[in-house]
Design a protein around this motif. Structure first.
Motif, mmCIF file in Angstrom:
data_model
loop_
_atom_site.group_PDB
_atom_site.id
_atom_site.type_symbol
_atom_site.label_atom_id
_atom_site.label_comp_id
_atom_site.label_asym_id
_atom_site.label_seq_id
_atom_site.Cartn_x
_atom_site.Cartn_y
_atom_site.Cartn_z
ATOM 1 N N ARG A 33 0.829 -1.200 0.000
ATOM 2 C CA ARG A 33 0.000 0.000 0.000
ATOM 3 C C ARG A 33 0.864 1.250 0.000
ATOM 4 N NH1 ARG A 33 -2.378 -0.728 4.439
ATOM 5 N NH2 ARG A 33 -4.261 -1.783 3.666
ATOM 6 N N ALA A 34 1.946 1.256 0.805
ATOM 7 C CA ALA A 34 2.836 2.408 0.856
ATOM 8 C C ALA A 34 3.464 2.680 -0.507
ATOM 9 C CB ALA A 34 3.932 2.174 1.902
ATOM 10 N N VAL A 35 3.880 1.622 -1.207
ATOM 11 C CA VAL A 35 4.456 1.782 -2.541
ATOM 12 C C VAL A 35 3.427 2.362 -3.502
ATOM 13 C CG1 VAL A 35 5.391 0.549 -4.539
ATOM 14 C CG2 VAL A 35 6.173 -0.036 -2.231
ATOM 15 N N ALA A 36 2.207 1.838 -3.450
ATOM 16 C CA ALA A 36 1.151 2.332 -4.338
ATOM 17 C C ALA A 36 0.869 3.806 -4.094
ATOM 18 C CB ALA A 36 -0.127 1.506 -4.144
ATOM 19 N N GLU A 37 0.878 4.203 -2.837
ATOM 20 C CA GLU A 37 0.634 5.616 -2.527
ATOM 21 C C GLU A 37 1.747 6.503 -3.082
ATOM 22 O OE1 GLU A 37 -1.890 4.812 1.618
ATOM 23 O OE2 GLU A 37 0.197 5.507 1.690
ATOM 24 N N GLU A 38 2.985 6.034 -3.015
ATOM 25 C CA GLU A 38 4.084 6.819 -3.570
ATOM 26 C C GLU A 38 4.011 6.894 -5.096
ATOM 27 O OE1 GLU A 38 6.399 8.744 -2.308
ATOM 28 O OE2 GLU A 38 5.532 8.432 -0.324
ATOM 29 N N VAL A 39 3.629 5.781 -5.723
ATOM 30 C CA VAL A 39 3.474 5.773 -7.184
ATOM 31 C C VAL A 39 2.368 6.735 -7.589
ATOM 32 C CG1 VAL A 39 2.830 4.383 -9.188
ATOM 33 C CG2 VAL A 39 4.390 3.449 -7.466
ATOM 34 N N THR A 40 1.268 6.712 -6.850
ATOM 35 C CA THR A 40 0.143 7.600 -7.157
ATOM 36 C C THR A 40 0.549 9.058 -7.004
ATOM 37 O OG1 THR A 40 -1.427 5.908 -6.410
ATOM 38 C CG2 THR A 40 -2.232 8.168 -6.563
ATOM 39 N N ALA A 41 1.276 9.357 -5.927
ATOM 40 C CA ALA A 41 1.724 10.732 -5.703
ATOM 41 C C ALA A 41 2.685 11.172 -6.800
ATOM 42 C CB ALA A 41 2.385 10.849 -4.337
ATOM 43 N N TYR A 42 3.591 10.267 -7.204
ATOM 44 C CA TYR A 42 4.542 10.579 -8.263
ATOM 45 C C TYR A 42 3.818 10.810 -9.588
ATOM 46 C CZ TYR A 42 8.475 10.055 -11.480
ATOM 47 O OH TYR A 42 9.399 10.258 -12.461
ATOM 48 N N SER A 43 2.756 10.041 -9.820
ATOM 49 C CA SER A 43 2.034 10.122 -11.097
ATOM 50 C C SER A 43 1.355 11.457 -11.291
ATOM 51 C CB SER A 43 0.995 8.998 -11.167
ATOM 52 O OG SER A 43 1.605 7.737 -11.094
ATOM 53 N N GLY A 44 0.910 12.077 -10.206
ATOM 54 C CA GLY A 44 0.245 13.361 -10.309
ATOM 55 C C GLY A 44 -0.995 13.337 -11.179
ATOM 56 N N GLY A 45 -1.632 12.169 -11.266
ATOM 57 C CA GLY A 45 -2.841 12.040 -12.077
ATOM 58 C C GLY A 45 -2.585 11.924 -13.565
ATOM 59 N N LYS A 46 -1.323 11.890 -13.981
ATOM 60 C CA LYS A 46 -0.995 11.870 -15.412
ATOM 61 C C LYS A 46 -0.417 10.533 -15.871
ATOM 62 C CE LYS A 46 -0.035 16.844 -15.408
ATOM 63 N NZ LYS A 46 0.990 17.904 -15.655
ATOM 64 N N LEU A 47 0.390 9.897 -15.049
ATOM 65 C CA LEU A 47 1.018 8.630 -15.431
ATOM 66 C C LEU A 47 0.176 7.484 -14.861
ATOM 67 C CD1 LEU A 47 4.743 9.544 -14.690
ATOM 68 C CD2 LEU A 47 3.434 9.921 -16.784
ATOM 69 N N ARG A 48 -0.614 6.843 -15.695
ATOM 70 C CA ARG A 48 -1.572 5.857 -15.194
ATOM 71 C C ARG A 48 -1.143 4.427 -15.468
ATOM 72 N NH1 ARG A 48 -5.992 5.205 -17.161
ATOM 73 N NH2 ARG A 48 -7.167 4.763 -15.251
ATOM 74 N N ARG A 49 -0.371 4.191 -16.544
ATOM 75 C CA ARG A 49 -0.067 2.814 -16.946
ATOM 76 C C ARG A 49 1.316 2.421 -16.403
ATOM 77 N NH1 ARG A 49 -0.164 3.469 -23.204
ATOM 78 N NH2 ARG A 49 1.220 5.146 -22.505
ATOM 79 N N TRP A 50 1.311 1.492 -15.460
ATOM 80 C CA TRP A 50 2.559 1.119 -14.781
ATOM 81 C C TRP A 50 2.859 -0.358 -14.967
ATOM 82 C CZ3 TRP A 50 5.977 4.294 -12.179
ATOM 83 C CH2 TRP A 50 5.586 5.641 -12.091
ATOM 84 N N ALA A 51 4.100 -0.642 -15.336
ATOM 85 C CA ALA A 51 4.577 -2.020 -15.401
ATOM 86 C C ALA A 51 5.209 -2.352 -14.056
ATOM 87 C CB ALA A 51 5.605 -2.181 -16.517
ATOM 88 N N ILE A 52 4.659 -3.353 -13.365
ATOM 89 C CA ILE A 52 5.161 -3.758 -12.055
ATOM 90 C C ILE A 52 6.039 -4.987 -12.252
ATOM 91 C CG2 ILE A 52 4.551 -4.179 -9.658
ATOM 92 C CD1 ILE A 52 3.261 -1.660 -10.770
ATOM 93 N N LEU A 53 7.352 -4.834 -12.163
ATOM 94 C CA LEU A 53 8.295 -5.933 -12.386
ATOM 95 C C LEU A 53 8.454 -6.701 -11.082
ATOM 96 C CD1 LEU A 53 11.026 -4.027 -14.426
ATOM 97 C CD2 LEU A 53 8.762 -4.841 -15.148
ATOM 98 N N VAL A 54 8.101 -7.974 -11.095
ATOM 99 C CA VAL A 54 7.960 -8.744 -9.864
ATOM 100 C C VAL A 54 8.868 -9.969 -9.871
ATOM 101 C CG1 VAL A 54 6.352 -10.178 -8.555
ATOM 102 C CG2 VAL A 54 5.630 -7.933 -9.382
ATOM 103 N N GLY A 55 9.738 -10.066 -8.851
ATOM 104 C CA GLY A 55 10.538 -11.263 -8.628
ATOM 105 C C GLY A 55 9.812 -12.217 -7.702
ATOM 106 N N LYS A 56 10.482 -13.308 -7.359
ATOM 107 C CA LYS A 56 9.782 -14.371 -6.635
ATOM 108 C C LYS A 56 9.856 -14.241 -5.114
ATOM 109 C CE LYS A 56 13.760 -17.529 -6.868
ATOM 110 N NZ LYS A 56 14.213 -18.857 -7.334
ATOM 111 N N GLY A 57 10.579 -13.253 -4.581
ATOM 112 C CA GLY A 57 10.710 -13.118 -3.141
ATOM 113 C C GLY A 57 9.672 -12.192 -2.537
#
Length: 508
Positions: A33-57
């Motif tokens: 949730r904390a990461v999502a909130e930072e991404v949302t704040a960084y996006s400023g309502g303009k950057l909506r499409r995010w690639a979430i690169l996920v490892g196995k840990g």
């Protein structure tokens, strides 16, 4: 305030889960949730499409949770798994299953399969703080593609490919614009070259309180207002002086520095000491150099020491400095002093005889490098050493590269072994205390990389000691104030390549 290693963070996590009773799933949920909130704040309502690169840990699990919360926030994320999550175990496997039922779009990575034009940004949740060494195989390829995409990257806890403990940058390594550090910042984020890969570091709470770091013996700190208050009971900022104070209230600094070829070093050190607030400064220098310095700083006292007309310190006995140290509250030795035969023994005599706190810089450090400090007598009053990486290399017999590889642990071990306070200068200066505490400074900028800046710092620290600050606080706060002054000087000269040491003094 606290800076942790990978193992220290694991220990605190285990305490939260096993002793306090916070389920690991709750911590992962809070992190995502904390990461999502930072991404949302960084996006400023303009950057909506995010690639979430996920490892196995667990780092990947945090990324999966973040994707779900981004959808809830109206964003359009896609989880890109480094491998099929069907074989995962633990909390990450549970979160992956939840994300699938939630309807989070996902795909499994294959080299060249991603059209990065479909995205506005990237979240890096590939490798966490426990990763060691160079990323391999598909991880390495995906990191290379992400860096080459030109998209902004936000890293979860630490950029993939960065050593969380030392800041070593492996090849390849994510180049992040922002890193969301979870619970505490990590050592690798606060030391170069790692700090350069991490971009802006934002520390977000996940349900772990700072007291647990202290409970588990964490002794590495960042300079900020909370650190000064909690560690030293000190409020950083302007200090109010009593109405009935006088120059004697704020102490007398002795500066033993300068020679015919390098008189400016003593000049800068003395001027910085006075500007930093001590009541009196005496500058001891070779008698032959004194006439050229008279009147250059009218507020200080010049004490010319008989030098046989040589303009250096080679014929000036240590006893001359020891006598002048009487009733002084601190001494700076070394800036612009030069070297001469027997100088290490000269310094040892002062070390073993004077009870005044010592700040040793520049040539005094080179004298130490030629001595066996283990055989020197212990001192009742403190010693502060202020080496740059080259001087530290000479003092330890290491290469500069080895000095820079893990500045925190090197400084910690040296300070503890020799019972000194060590200020290892450079980007993110490290201040190590004899009891094992280490502080990483957060002020300063590259424009301060200029001759004379270290002379200013030595004078500043000695001045704070003279004013009654403990040696530990004087070292930490002195470095902090030095960087702040450099930041103000740089801001006032926005279009210059560098500032001068005098500019730093003017801003103290």
């Amino acid at each position: 305030m606290f800076v942790v290693t990978n193992q220290e963070m694991r220990t605190i996590d285990a305490y939260a889960i096993e002793t306090v009773g916070i389920p690991a799933m709750v911590l992962m949920e809070n992190a995502g949730r904390a990461v999502a909130e930072e991404v949302t704040a960084y996006s400023g309502g303009k950057l909506r499409r995010w690639a979430i690169l996920v490892g196995k840990g667990n780092n990947g699990g945090d990324g999966v949770v973040a994707a779900r919360h981004l959808i809830e926030a109206g964003m359009d994320p896609t989880v890109i798994y480094i491998e099929d999550p069907a074989g995962w175990k633990g909390e990450s496997a549970v979160q992956s299953a939840i994300a699938a039922r939630f309807g989070v779009p996902s795909q499994i990575y294959q080299s060249g399969s991603i059209d990065w034009r479909d995205y506005d940004g990237i979240v890096d949740a590939l490798l966490g703080t426990g990763s060691r060494g160079k990323p391999r195989e598909s991880y390495a390829q995906l990191i290379l593609e992400a860096n080459a995409s030109g998209l902004p990257i936000i890293a979860v806890d630490i950029p993939s490919g960065l050593d969380a403990d030392t800041g070593e940058v492996h090849d390849p390594c994510i180049e992040a614009e922002r890193t969301v550090a979870l619970a505490f910042t990590k050592r690798g984020l606060e030391q170069y070259p790692g700090a350069g890969q991490a971009g802006e570091v934002v520390v977000r709470p996940i349900g772990i309180v700072s007291e647990w770091a202290a409970l588990h013996g964490i002794r590495t700190y960042l300079t900020n207002e909370a650190m000064f208050k909690n560690r030293f009971g000190f409020r950083a900022g302007n200090v109010t002086r009593p109405q009935d104070s006088n120059k004697g209230t704020y102490g007398h600094v002795l500066v033993a520095a300068g020679s015919r070829q390098m008189s400016g070093a003593g000049h800068l050190c003395s001027r910085a000491a006075l500007r930093s607030g001590c009541g009196l400064v005496t500058w001891a220098l070779p008698e032959s150099v004194q006439p050229s310095m008279m009147g250059t700083i009218p507020e200080i006292m010049l004490m010319g020491l008989k030098d046989s007309g040589l303009g250096d310190w080679s014929s000036i006995p240590a006893s001359s400095v020891i006598e002048l140290a009487d009733k002084k509250r601190s001494i700076v030795i070394g800036p612009g002093m030069g070297r001469w035969e027997g100088d290490s023994q000269w310094l040892r005599e002062i070390w073993g005889t004077s009870d005044c706190p010592l700040v040793l810089d520049a040539d005094a450090l080179n004298m130490l490098a030629d001595a066996d400090l283990d055989q020197w007598p212990s001192r009742r009053s403190p010693v502060i050493l202020t080496p740059h990486p080259g001087e530290m290399a000479r003092m330890t017999g290491l290469s500069i590269r080895d000095v820079q590889r893990d500045r925190i642990e090197l400084a910690r071990s040296y300070a503890a072994r020799h019972g000194v306070i060590l200020v290892l200068k450079g980007a993110r200066t490290v201040i190590a205390e004899p009891d094992g505490a280490v502080t990483i400074n957060t002020t300063g900028n590259p424009k301060m990389a200029v001759g004379g800046a270290g002379d200013v710092l030595a004078g500043l620290i000695a001045s704070l000691i003279a004013q009654g600050f403990s040696a530990k606080l004087a070292a930490v706060y002195g470095v902090y104030l030095h960087g702040e002054a450099g930041d103000r000087a740089a801001a006032a000269r926005a279009f210059s390549r560098s500032i001068t040491a005098g500019d730093i003094i003017d801003e103290l």
